[in-house]
Design a protein around this motif. Structure first.
Motif, PDB file in Angstrom:
ATOM      1  N   UNK A  98     -13.598  18.709  39.591  1.00  0.00           N
ATOM      2  CA  UNK A  98     -13.349  19.967  40.302  1.00  0.00           C
ATOM      3  C   UNK A  98     -12.150  19.814  41.247  1.00  0.00           C
ATOM      4  N   UNK A  99     -12.111  18.700  41.981  1.00  0.00           N
ATOM      5  CA  UNK A  99     -10.975  18.445  42.873  1.00  0.00           C
ATOM      6  C   UNK A  99      -9.677  18.407  42.081  1.00  0.00           C
ATOM      7  N   UNK A 100      -9.715  17.730  40.925  1.00  0.00           N
ATOM      8  CA  UNK A 100      -8.511  17.582  40.103  1.00  0.00           C
ATOM      9  C   UNK A 100      -8.019  18.954  39.637  1.00  0.00           C
ATOM     10  N   UNK A 101      -8.969  19.852  39.325  1.00  0.00           N
ATOM     11  CA  UNK A 101      -8.580  21.214  38.943  1.00  0.00           C
ATOM     12  C   UNK A 101      -7.844  21.906  40.088  1.00  0.00           C
ATOM     13  N   UNK A 102      -8.368  21.720  41.318  1.00  0.00           N
ATOM     14  CA  UNK A 102      -7.687  22.268  42.505  1.00  0.00           C
ATOM     15  C   UNK A 102      -6.238  21.783  42.549  1.00  0.00           C
ATOM     16  N   UNK A 103      -6.078  20.447  42.416  1.00  0.00           N
ATOM     17  CA  UNK A 103      -4.741  19.858  42.528  1.00  0.00           C
ATOM     18  C   UNK A 103      -3.818  20.411  41.444  1.00  0.00           C
ATOM     19  N   UNK A 104      -4.307  20.465  40.218  1.00  0.00           N
ATOM     20  CA  UNK A 104      -3.461  20.878  39.100  1.00  0.00           C
ATOM     21  C   UNK A 104      -3.100  22.354  39.206  1.00  0.00           C
ATOM     22  N   UNK A 105      -4.069  23.154  39.631  1.00  0.00           N
ATOM     23  CA  UNK A 105      -3.797  24.588  39.749  1.00  0.00           C
ATOM     24  C   UNK A 105      -2.677  24.823  40.750  1.00  0.00           C
TER      25      UNK A 105
ATOM     26  N   UNK B  67      -0.404  22.553  41.589  1.00  0.00           N
ATOM     27  CA  UNK B  67       0.765  21.715  41.317  1.00  0.00           C
ATOM     28  C   UNK B  67       0.917  20.536  42.251  1.00  0.00           C
ATOM     29  N   UNK B  68      -0.207  20.043  42.786  1.00  0.00           N
ATOM     30  CA  UNK B  68      -0.154  18.926  43.737  1.00  0.00           C
ATOM     31  C   UNK B  68      -0.357  17.607  42.982  1.00  0.00           C
ATOM     32  N   UNK B  69       0.442  16.605  43.323  1.00  0.00           N
ATOM     33  CA  UNK B  69       0.213  15.244  42.840  1.00  0.00           C
ATOM     34  C   UNK B  69      -0.674  14.538  43.861  1.00  0.00           C
ATOM     35  N   UNK B  70      -1.867  14.083  43.418  1.00  0.00           N
ATOM     36  CA  UNK B  70      -2.809  13.447  44.348  1.00  0.00           C
ATOM     37  C   UNK B  70      -2.851  11.945  44.098  1.00  0.00           C
ATOM     38  N   UNK B  71      -2.586  11.172  45.139  1.00  0.00           N
ATOM     39  CA  UNK B  71      -2.474   9.713  45.013  1.00  0.00           C
ATOM     40  C   UNK B  71      -3.474   9.022  45.924  1.00  0.00           C
ATOM     41  N   UNK B  72      -4.206   8.064  45.378  1.00  0.00           N
ATOM     42  CA  UNK B  72      -5.244   7.342  46.104  1.00  0.00           C
ATOM     43  C   UNK B  72      -4.705   5.972  46.509  1.00  0.00           C
ATOM     44  N   UNK B  73      -4.571   5.734  47.813  1.00  0.00           N
ATOM     45  CA  UNK B  73      -4.062   4.450  48.305  1.00  0.00           C
ATOM     46  C   UNK B  73      -5.229   3.537  48.664  1.00  0.00           C
ATOM     47  N   UNK B  74      -5.243   2.362  48.038  1.00  0.00           N
ATOM     48  CA  UNK B  74      -6.327   1.421  48.304  1.00  0.00           C
ATOM     49  C   UNK B  74      -5.749   0.044  48.637  1.00  0.00           C
ATOM     50  N   UNK B  75      -6.456  -0.671  49.521  1.00  0.00           N
ATOM     51  CA  UNK B  75      -6.040  -2.035  49.882  1.00  0.00           C
ATOM     52  C   UNK B  75      -7.038  -2.596  50.880  1.00  0.00           C
ATOM     53  N   UNK B  76      -6.804  -3.842  51.289  1.00  0.00           N
ATOM     54  CA  UNK B  76      -7.548  -4.415  52.412  1.00  0.00           C
ATOM     55  C   UNK B  76      -7.212  -3.643  53.679  1.00  0.00           C
ATOM     56  N   UNK B  77      -8.056  -3.727  54.708  1.00  0.00           N
ATOM     57  CA  UNK B  77      -7.638  -3.169  55.997  1.00  0.00           C
ATOM     58  C   UNK B  77      -6.414  -3.937  56.503  1.00  0.00           C
ATOM     59  N   UNK B  78      -5.467  -3.232  57.066  1.00  0.00           N
ATOM     60  CA  UNK B  78      -4.336  -3.906  57.702  1.00  0.00           C
ATOM     61  C   UNK B  78      -3.230  -4.343  56.761  1.00  0.00           C
ATOM     62  N   UNK B  79      -3.195  -3.805  55.547  1.00  0.00           N
ATOM     63  CA  UNK B  79      -2.152  -4.220  54.605  1.00  0.00           C
ATOM     64  C   UNK B  79      -0.926  -3.314  54.685  1.00  0.00           C
ATOM     65  N   UNK B  80      -0.995  -2.282  55.540  1.00  0.00           N
ATOM     66  CA  UNK B  80       0.197  -1.469  55.763  1.00  0.00           C
ATOM     67  C   UNK B  80       0.207  -0.124  55.057  1.00  0.00           C
TER      68      UNK B  80
ATOM     69  N   UNK C 263     -10.754  12.518  42.125  1.00  0.00           N
ATOM     70  CA  UNK C 263     -10.058  13.652  41.531  1.00  0.00           C
ATOM     71  C   UNK C 263      -8.552  13.478  41.569  1.00  0.00           C
ATOM     72  N   UNK C 264      -8.114  12.309  42.027  1.00  0.00           N
ATOM     73  CA  UNK C 264      -6.680  12.026  42.153  1.00  0.00           C
ATOM     74  C   UNK C 264      -6.082  11.716  40.777  1.00  0.00           C
ATOM     75  N   UNK C 265      -4.741  11.594  40.750  1.00  0.00           N
ATOM     76  CA  UNK C 265      -4.046  11.322  39.483  1.00  0.00           C
ATOM     77  C   UNK C 265      -3.668   9.862  39.322  1.00  0.00           C
ATOM     78  N   UNK C 266      -3.382   9.183  40.415  1.00  0.00           N
ATOM     79  CA  UNK C 266      -2.899   7.808  40.343  1.00  0.00           C
ATOM     80  C   UNK C 266      -3.528   6.949  41.428  1.00  0.00           C
ATOM     81  N   UNK C 267      -3.789   5.682  41.086  1.00  0.00           N
ATOM     82  CA  UNK C 267      -4.244   4.694  42.061  1.00  0.00           C
ATOM     83  C   UNK C 267      -3.076   3.815  42.474  1.00  0.00           C
ATOM     84  N   UNK C 268      -2.882   3.685  43.774  1.00  0.00           N
ATOM     85  CA  UNK C 268      -1.846   2.809  44.310  1.00  0.00           C
ATOM     86  C   UNK C 268      -2.555   1.709  45.081  1.00  0.00           C
TER      87      UNK C 268
END
Lengths: 124, 284
Positions: B49-56, B58-71, B160-165
């Motif tokens: 459902x979230x992804x439909x929101x983004x696509x409707x 035209x938003x590119x949704x990016x998920x940023x993941x890492x350890x705490x404190x990696x910048x 619902x994002x498009x890419x994992x970073x």
């Protein structure tokens, strides 16, 4: 400890099944967890009694099954076993592989007891 | 995980798991029901459902993941400055407590919503959905979702994002991909962050970090970034521009995109007939 969240999601699904099937309780739950699913089987097992307490799925036998990690190589075509942090081809060593199994996170099967009166009335 | 039906069936395990497969069970005595339903299907429904929101919108949704404190937040600050007037950005910040990161982003003149997860170690699709209602997606090109700093749990939840970073800072070990394979296998791009410190940290080898990533059968590009004093984020900005253009093309074609590791299940359920995994799914 996201296993508690995962377990709560599992118990909500079990609740829905009980309602839909007019069951009175769930006696057995079979879950398939791959080593690459990100969910630790033992932690899920520890979370289950907490998450299911007071629900029709409490006291159910929880069976956790794991499929082996297997990959198919796009370079040489071989299908080989792999480990979680070494998913390259076991024959030629190429990293252009596809995962065949090992990332499952599935509610595979439930065993339930029905409310016979409700089931009978539902059929007539 | 597959978003089409929320399961993890792949072409490789389907024959084992189906009703007539060797791992299926027959009912005995009590009634058994075979389901093969994704354990997180509730989350995945919300993510779709979230992804439909983004696509409707035209938003590119990016998920940023890492350890705490990696910048992560520092990279976002530098990115916002570099793209000011070129691309419109909004940020969802996930932390257990405080508004600190959202305030840092707002100080750069960009809308930011802070999700305080309390004790939860990850964001899920429902939390992100609630945050979306506090953002005006109409006027956004890129939505960054900065996940809770954690190399384990966030990898399991589709938002619902498009890419994992996935960021790996040079103050961590270069063997992090080997230690946390589920997280790094999910990366669509791996950023080696705080690269300006490589000069003084001789025990981090970027080539070794990439080798550990390739051992996970990952084809994700590996980019180095330095977001602070000796700022160097050009490769990252180029990746972002390419992704924004690709998202616009997908939206025009009424297609969507799921993060890297979800391709197998989709290939099976999209009934492509070719047996080849593919990552684009036509919207209904």
């Amino acid at each position: 400890m996201h296993e508690l969240s995962v377990c709560q999601a599992l118990v909500r699904q079990l609740d829905e099944i009980v309602q839909r099937e007019r069951a009175i309780r769930i006696t057995q739950v079979v879950v398939r967890i791959g080593p690459l699913s990100g969910v630790e089987a033992q932690l899920l097992r520890q979370a289950y009694p907490v998450a299911s307490a007071g629900t029709p799925a409490a006291h159910a036998e929880l069976i956790l099954e794991t499929l082996p990690i297997r990959v198919a190589c796009e370079s040489c075509g071989a299908e080989t076993n792999a480990t979680a942090n070494r998913l390259i081809c076991g024959v030629c060593g190429d990293y252009h592989t596809r995962l065949l199994s090992g990332d499952e996170l599935l509610l595979a099967q439930v065993e339930l007891e029905r409310d016979e009166l409700a089931t009978a009335s539902g059929r007539h | 995980m597959c978003d089409t039906c929320g399961c993890n069936i792949t072409p490789g395990n389907a024959h084992l798991l189906r009703n007539d497969g060797p791992l299926a069970r027959s009912a005995d005595g009590r009634e058994a029901i075979t389901l093969l339903k994704g354990l997180l299907s509730e989350n995945d429904r919300q993510a779709a459902h979230n992804r439909e929101h983004f696509d409707r919108q035209g938003v590119l949704a990016l998920n940023l993941m890492s350890s705490p404190g990696s910048g992560k937040t520092a990279l976002l600050e530098a990115t916002i400055e570099a793209l000011a007037g070129k691309l419109r950005i909004a940020v969802i910040e996930g932390d257990l407590e405080t508004e600190n990161d959202a305030e840092r982003i707002r100080a750069k003149g960009v809308p930011a919503v802070q999700i305080a997860t309390g004790t939860a170690c990850h964001l899920d699709a429902h939390m992100v959905h609630d945050a979306l209602h506090r953002l005006d997606l109409d006027n956004i090109d890129i939505l960054f979702i900065e996940n809770v700093g954690n190399l384990v749990c966030p990898a399991s939840f589709d938002l619902g994002h498009h890419r994992n970073i996935t960021l790996l800072s040079v103050t961590e070990g270069d063997d992090k991909p080997a230690k946390y394979p589920v997280m790094f296998r999910a990366a669509d791009v791996m950023l080696i962050s705080k690269a300006d410190l490589l000069a003084v940290l001789d025990d981090f080898d970027p080539a070794a970090a990439e080798r550990h990533l390739r051992n996970l059968a990952s084809r994700a590009p590996v980019l180095t970034v330095a977001a602070r004093k000796q700022r160097d984020i050009d490769a990252w900005l180029e990746w972002l521009r390419t992704e924004v253009a690709a998202q616009r093309e997908r939206v025009a074609r009424r297609e969507t995109l799921h993060p890297a590791v979800q391709s197998e299940g989709q290939a099976l359920h999209a009934n492509s007939g070719t047996g080849q995994p593919h990552r684009f799914v036509r919207l209904p």
